[in-house]
Design a protein around this motif. Structure first.
Motif, PDB file in Angstrom:
ATOM      1  N   MET A  42       0.652  -1.254   0.014  1.00 28.54           N
ATOM      2  CA  MET A  42       0.095   0.095   0.061  1.00 28.54           C
ATOM      3  C   MET A  42       0.865   1.186   0.060  1.00 28.54           C
ATOM      4  N   LYS A  43       0.511   2.037  -0.772  1.00 30.42           N
ATOM      5  CA  LYS A  43       1.396   3.470  -0.952  1.00 30.42           C
ATOM      6  C   LYS A  43       0.654   4.522  -0.028  1.00 30.42           C
ATOM      7  N   LEU A  44       1.223   4.388   1.239  1.00 29.69           N
ATOM      8  CA  LEU A  44       0.307   5.390   2.038  1.00 29.69           C
ATOM      9  C   LEU A  44       0.467   6.784   1.741  1.00 29.69           C
ATOM     10  N   GLN A  45       1.828   7.094   1.132  1.00 30.44           N
ATOM     11  CA  GLN A  45       1.795   8.645   0.812  1.00 30.44           C
ATOM     12  C   GLN A  45       0.792   9.128  -0.041  1.00 30.44           C
ATOM     13  N   GLU A  46       0.173   8.129  -0.919  1.00 35.36           N
ATOM     14  CA  GLU A  46      -0.866   8.677  -1.975  1.00 35.36           C
ATOM     15  C   GLU A  46      -2.056   8.248  -1.596  1.00 35.36           C
ATOM     16  N   ASN A  47      -2.338   7.264  -0.288  1.00 31.75           N
ATOM     17  CA  ASN A  47      -3.695   7.100   0.207  1.00 31.75           C
ATOM     18  C   ASN A  47      -4.229   8.143   1.168  1.00 31.75           C
ATOM     19  N   TYR A  48      -4.663   9.296   0.948  1.00 37.40           N
ATOM     20  CA  TYR A  48      -4.820  10.458   1.579  1.00 37.40           C
ATOM     21  C   TYR A  48      -5.973  10.010   2.897  1.00 37.40           C
ATOM     22  N   ASN A  49      -6.741   9.121   2.833  1.00 38.56           N
ATOM     23  CA  ASN A  49      -7.676   8.496   3.749  1.00 38.56           C
ATOM     24  C   ASN A  49      -7.339   7.443   4.386  1.00 38.56           C
ATOM     25  N   TYR A  50      -5.908   7.211   4.498  1.00 41.06           N
ATOM     26  CA  TYR A  50      -5.634   6.090   5.338  1.00 41.06           C
ATOM     27  C   TYR A  50      -5.665   6.420   6.859  1.00 41.06           C
ATOM     28  N   TYR A  51      -6.790   6.109   7.540  1.00 39.61           N
ATOM     29  CA  TYR A  51      -6.897   6.227   8.770  1.00 39.61           C
ATOM     30  C   TYR A  51      -7.870   5.493   9.315  1.00 39.61           C
ATOM     31  N   LEU A  99      -7.986  16.285  -7.768  1.00 42.25           N
ATOM     32  CA  LEU A  99      -7.953  15.047  -7.098  1.00 42.25           C
ATOM     33  C   LEU A  99      -7.855  14.052  -8.259  1.00 42.25           C
ATOM     34  N   SER A 100      -6.976  12.900  -7.905  1.00 37.68           N
ATOM     35  CA  SER A 100      -6.951  11.667  -8.635  1.00 37.68           C
ATOM     36  C   SER A 100      -7.989  10.710  -8.190  1.00 37.68           C
ATOM     37  N   SER A 101      -7.980   9.710  -8.936  1.00 45.52           N
ATOM     38  CA  SER A 101      -9.163   8.656  -8.806  1.00 45.52           C
ATOM     39  C   SER A 101      -8.997   8.007  -7.329  1.00 45.52           C
ATOM     40  N   ILE A 102      -7.619   7.962  -6.957  1.00 48.20           N
ATOM     41  CA  ILE A 102      -7.409   7.560  -5.511  1.00 48.20           C
ATOM     42  C   ILE A 102      -7.847   8.428  -4.626  1.00 48.20           C
ATOM     43  N   ASP A 103      -7.823   9.829  -4.874  1.00 51.34           N
ATOM     44  CA  ASP A 103      -8.360  10.667  -3.773  1.00 51.34           C
ATOM     45  C   ASP A 103      -9.883  10.648  -3.670  1.00 51.34           C
ATOM     46  N   LYS A 104     -10.407  10.588  -4.725  1.00 48.34           N
ATOM     47  CA  LYS A 104     -11.916  10.441  -4.950  1.00 48.34           C
ATOM     48  C   LYS A 104     -12.766   9.401  -4.439  1.00 48.34           C
ATOM     49  N   LYS A 135      -6.808  18.648  -1.173  1.00 47.65           N
ATOM     50  CA  LYS A 135      -5.434  18.346  -0.579  1.00 47.65           C
ATOM     51  C   LYS A 135      -4.715  19.202  -0.055  1.00 47.65           C
ATOM     52  N   LEU A 136      -4.179  19.019   0.958  1.00 43.75           N
ATOM     53  CA  LEU A 136      -3.335  19.996   1.859  1.00 43.75           C
ATOM     54  C   LEU A 136      -1.760  19.468   1.690  1.00 43.75           C
ATOM     55  N   GLY A 137      -0.618  20.174   2.520  1.00 43.75           N
ATOM     56  CA  GLY A 137       0.562  19.740   2.399  1.00 43.75           C
ATOM     57  C   GLY A 137       0.765  18.617   3.196  1.00 43.75           C
ATOM     58  N   PHE A 138       2.021  17.941   2.808  1.00 45.58           N
ATOM     59  CA  PHE A 138       2.674  16.924   3.539  1.00 45.58           C
ATOM     60  C   PHE A 138       1.610  15.850   3.631  1.00 45.58           C
ATOM     61  N   GLY A 139       0.853  15.515   2.568  1.00 46.24           N
ATOM     62  CA  GLY A 139      -0.074  14.388   2.574  1.00 46.24           C
ATOM     63  C   GLY A 139      -0.997  14.500   3.332  1.00 46.24           C
ATOM     64  N   SER A 140      -1.510  15.705   3.907  1.00 46.77           N
ATOM     65  CA  SER A 140      -2.719  15.959   4.586  1.00 46.77           C
ATOM     66  C   SER A 140      -3.804  16.146   3.660  1.00 46.77           C
ATOM     67  N   GLU A 166      -4.312   1.167  -3.752  1.00 50.36           N
ATOM     68  CA  GLU A 166      -4.122   0.654  -4.956  1.00 50.36           C
ATOM     69  C   GLU A 166      -3.883  -0.684  -5.332  1.00 50.36           C
ATOM     70  N   MET A 167      -4.331  -1.435  -6.405  1.00 52.33           N
ATOM     71  CA  MET A 167      -4.054  -2.969  -6.438  1.00 52.33           C
ATOM     72  C   MET A 167      -2.632  -2.960  -6.680  1.00 52.33           C
ATOM     73  N   PRO A 168      -2.174  -3.777  -5.866  1.00 62.06           N
ATOM     74  CA  PRO A 168      -0.642  -3.999  -6.073  1.00 62.06           C
ATOM     75  C   PRO A 168      -0.125  -4.786  -7.285  1.00 62.06           C
ATOM     76  N   VAL A 169       0.453  -4.308  -8.104  1.00 56.66           N
ATOM     77  CA  VAL A 169       1.164  -4.796  -9.634  1.00 56.66           C
ATOM     78  C   VAL A 169       1.725  -5.961  -9.275  1.00 56.66           C
TER      79      VAL A 169
END
Length: 294
Positions: free
Chosen positions: A1-10, A89-94, A101-106, A182-185
């Motif tokens: 999982m790419k946490l820096q791209e997954n802005y809702n990872y909580y 926003l990307s599809s990941i964000d939506k 999106k804010l700074g530093f992955g917030s 994201e689906m892991p390739v």
């Protein structure tokens, strides 16, 4: 999982309390009609203990006072979230309910009232009551959850189906998945949406009768996607009926699996040729009757 791209990872649960829920003064896009400086200011003023609603492995989440939004801030961010603001926003964000999106992955996210299954992880008696209420939700509630997960799949995103990643709002008969990745390739895993819904709704253990009633609602919700003139919310082959049928009792499992496989084939034909509608409608009716009496 790419946490820096997954802005809702909580992972958090929200229990409405008088000191946390404030009258909404900003709704819809009104909040975002302000300047970014005013948005930053309101976010910063909201990052206080009274507005805290949860935390996960890498971030904290706060309700933005006077709005229908919350903000996710990584632990190491400090005030770096004030260094950026974007509505691109990307599809990941939506898929992950990000609004800005804010700074530093917030990120600013849609706020959902309700409670997560994780809250009852260590309280068996209350967990059973909670799961029983889930089992009594209408099929429509399950159907909307399935469509949400399918939307993620269609955007190459998978639901992280753990007990902290689903919010159940009984007041509005709504279940919301809040964490997709994201689906892991390099290490893909099977896509099993029906099983995963059942797993998260019965996590930490449940009673057999509750499990079965939830299972029935999941199957009935999936059958909504096979009705005549309905375009299924995801690839027909991704409906993993066979994987959950082994939990259905009082019926020949092999026969039931075959009926659902036949359903998939007829639905494919019906999409191209409406002459198959009567056969499709008849089989759906038969399957509904079987599931209801299992």
């Amino acid at each position: 999982m790419k946490l820096q791209e997954n802005y809702n990872y909580y992972k958090f649960y929200s229990i409405p309390t008088n000191n946390r829920l404030t009258p909404l003064s900003f709704r819809g896009n009104n909040f975002f009609d302000q300047s970014k400086e005013n948005i930053w200011k309101q976010v910063k003023e909201s990052v206080i203990p009274d507005n805290f609603i949860g935390q996960g492995g890498c971030a904290e989440v706060y309700k933005i006072k006077g709005t229908e939004y919350c903000v996710r801030i990584p632990y190491e961010s400090k005030d770096l979230y004030l260094m950026n603001y974007s509505r691109e926003l990307s599809s990941i964000d939506k898929v992950n309910h990000v609004i800005a999106k804010l700074g530093f992955g917030s990120a600013i996210l849609k706020y959902f009232e309700g409670i997560c299954p994780k809250y009852y992880q260590n309280n068996e008696q209350e967990r059973y009551k909670f799961q029983s209420k889930i089992a009594n939700l209408p099929v429509e509630s399950y159907h909307k959850l399935l469509q949400q997960i399918a939307d993620g799949i269609n955007n190459d995103m998978l639901f992280d189906n753990t007990g902290g990643n689903l919010i159940v709002d009984f007041n509005n008969n709504k279940m919301t998945a809040i964490d997709f990745y994201e689906m892991p390739v390099d290490n893909p895993r099977p896509i099993l949406p029906l099983r995963e819904i059942h797993s998260v709704l019965t996590c930490y253990g449940t009673k057999p009768d509750i499990s079965k009633n939830i299972l029935k609602k999941i199957i009935l919700s999936a059958l909504e996607e096979f009705k005549p003139d309905v375009i299924p919310c995801m690839n027909i082959e991704l409906f993993d009926f066979d994987g959950i049928i082994n939990k259905v009792l009082k019926h020949d499992k092999k026969d039931l699996v075959e009926k659902f496989e036949k359903l998939k084939q007829i639905k494919k034909l019906e999409i191209r040729d409406k002459s198959h509608i009567p056969e499709l409608r008849s089989l759906i009716k038969e399957l509904i009757n079987i599931i209801k009496v299992c």
